[in-house]
Design an enzyme around this catalytic site. Structure first.
Site, PDB file in Angstrom:
ATOM      1  CE1 TYR A 182      -3.172  -2.880   0.257  1.00  0.00           C
ATOM      2  CE2 TYR A 182      -3.550  -2.358   2.568  1.00  0.00           C
ATOM      3  CZ  TYR A 182      -3.829  -3.120   1.454  1.00  0.00           C
ATOM      4  OH  TYR A 182      -4.767  -4.117   1.541  1.00  0.00           O
TER       5      TYR A 182
ATOM      6  CG  HIS B 233      -1.959  -8.763  -0.119  1.00  0.00           C
ATOM      7  ND1 HIS B 233      -1.350  -7.535  -0.096  1.00  0.00           N
ATOM      8  CD2 HIS B 233      -3.275  -8.488  -0.257  1.00  0.00           C
ATOM      9  CE1 HIS B 233      -2.246  -6.579  -0.218  1.00  0.00           C
ATOM     10  NE2 HIS B 233      -3.422  -7.135  -0.324  1.00  0.00           N
TER      11      HIS B 233
ATOM     12  CB  SER C  74     -14.537  -4.194  -0.025  1.00  0.00           C
ATOM     13  OG  SER C  74     -13.321  -3.807  -0.585  1.00  0.00           O
ATOM     14  N   PRO C  75     -16.284  -3.895   3.285  1.00  0.00           N
ATOM     15  CG  PRO C  75     -16.275  -3.131   5.496  1.00  0.00           C
ATOM     16  CD  PRO C  75     -15.374  -3.323   4.306  1.00  0.00           C
TER      17      PRO C  75
ATOM     18  CG  PHE D  81     -22.851   1.323  -4.040  1.00  0.00           C
ATOM     19  CD1 PHE D  81     -22.965   2.196  -5.107  1.00  0.00           C
ATOM     20  CD2 PHE D  81     -23.966   0.567  -3.673  1.00  0.00           C
ATOM     21  CE1 PHE D  81     -24.168   2.322  -5.800  1.00  0.00           C
ATOM     22  CE2 PHE D  81     -25.167   0.685  -4.358  1.00  0.00           C
ATOM     23  CZ  PHE D  81     -25.263   1.565  -5.432  1.00  0.00           C
TER      24      PHE D  81
END
Length: 339
Positions: free
Chosen positions: A56, A132, A210-211, A216
């Site tokens: 990252y 990962h 990405s929960p 969104f």
């Protein structure tokens, strides 16, 4: 914030903080000083679980995130759980968005990675060290043997696998017990629910990245949402198209309605739903805004009954939702970047 246990003994805050966005993938990186301030504020809000990775970063500083996280949390290192990852690199030369990834879990690569991560994080051990992505060229038993060595050496205390499947997980777990998987999971990406029985059997926790479907499910992005493709992965994510907004409107309405009934926000309902599914699920939403950090932490206080969780599941089963980034095409996701 309440705590949850990953595996048999790793205690973490019920909601963790995904730190990727501070330096990679979601717009221009924040200034170092601002990042340090925000991460320390997260501790004040009850977060004890912080997730980063050696990849990252930026083209000029590919490992920037670990350095920032280590610097920010150094004064409270004894109060937090640090999670980082090894086993892939981003193909910056490709010019593609999202950046293609190249898996590499050879033992010699892992050894170099752990030393680099320890140095950048400014710590003598990593609390949870994730592979990962699965490397098809390296057997799970071989990776697990290296993890067992690192645990014996005191360089890590627990390990996990990101985007794990059941066969790989079981084979690795036999060699060195796995504490957690870290897989994509949200109301719009539920494919890994099939893994839950194995996780329960093996006493392995589930860390959900990405929960909120990359933001969104917060309900903050409608038609016409624009993201700079040079810096922001959401520019290429299918859930943010105008067509997807229409297709997912029933879900957004459901979240908004239940949020109003509970005195919560749609984001909190989406997190409370997964917290209510299993006691060993820990979501790690990412944000660079203090207000959002507080909002996400508050999801742990939103109580959904088993009946309400089941009703949400039933409603989701009946919906025809749009694809989400990495949520339906796993073969494609194996070549894409993390969110």
């Amino acid at each position: 914030m309440q705590n949850r246990t990953l595996g048999t003994d790793l205690s973490v805050s019920a909601v963790g903080l995904g730190c990727m966005g501070f330096s990679h993938g979601y717009g221009l990186p924040t200034e170092a000083g601002e990042t340090v301030t925000l991460l320390r504020r997260a501790v004040d809000l009850g977060y004890t679980f912080f997730d980063t990775a050696e990849v990252y970063g930026t083209q000029t500083d590919p490992h920037a995130n670990e350095t920032l996280v280590g610097q920010a949390l150094a004064p409270v290192r004894d109060r937090v759980v640090l999670s980082t990852k090894f086993g892939l690199t981003f193909d910056f030369a490709s010019g593609k968005t999202p950046l293609p990834i190249v898996p590499d879990s050879r033992p010699e690569t892992i050894r170099r990675s752990v030393e680099g991560s320890l140095r950048r994080l400014g710590t003598d051990h990593i609390d949870l060290y994730f592979q990962h992505r699965i490397d098809p060229a390296v057997a799970p038993e071989e990776v697990a043997e290296v993890m067992a060595d690192l645990i014996r050496e005191g360089k890590i205390t627990h390990w996990g696998i990101s985007e794990a499947n059941e066969d790989y997980l079981r084979r690795a777990h036999k060699v060195c017990p796995v504490t957690a998987v870290q897989n994509r999971y949200s109301m719009m990406a539920r494919q890994y629910e099939s893994l839950f029985p194995a996780l329960e059997e093996l006493e392995i926790g589930f860390v959900a990245f990405s929960p909120m479907a990359n933001g969104f499910l917060t309900g903050q992005y409608g038609k016409g949402a624009a993201f700079d493709p040079r810096y922001d992965y959401r520019s290429s994510m299918p859930q943010f198209t105008d067509q997807a907004v229409d297709q997912n409107q029933a879900l957004l309405t459901l979240l908004t309605t239940l949020a109003q009934e509970k005195g919560a926000t749609p984001a909190q309902i989406s997190l409370a739903w997964m917290l209510g599914k299993k006691p060993w699920i820990v979501p790690i939403p990412g944000t660079r805004k203090e207000a959002r950090m507080a909002e996400n932490a508050g999801a742990a206080q939103v109580a959904l009954t088993p009946q309400e969780v089941a009703a949400l599941d039933q409603a989701l089963d009946a919906m025809s939702l749009s694809p989400v980034f990495g949520g339906t095409d796993l073969s494609a996701h194996a070549k894409e970047g993390d969110q």
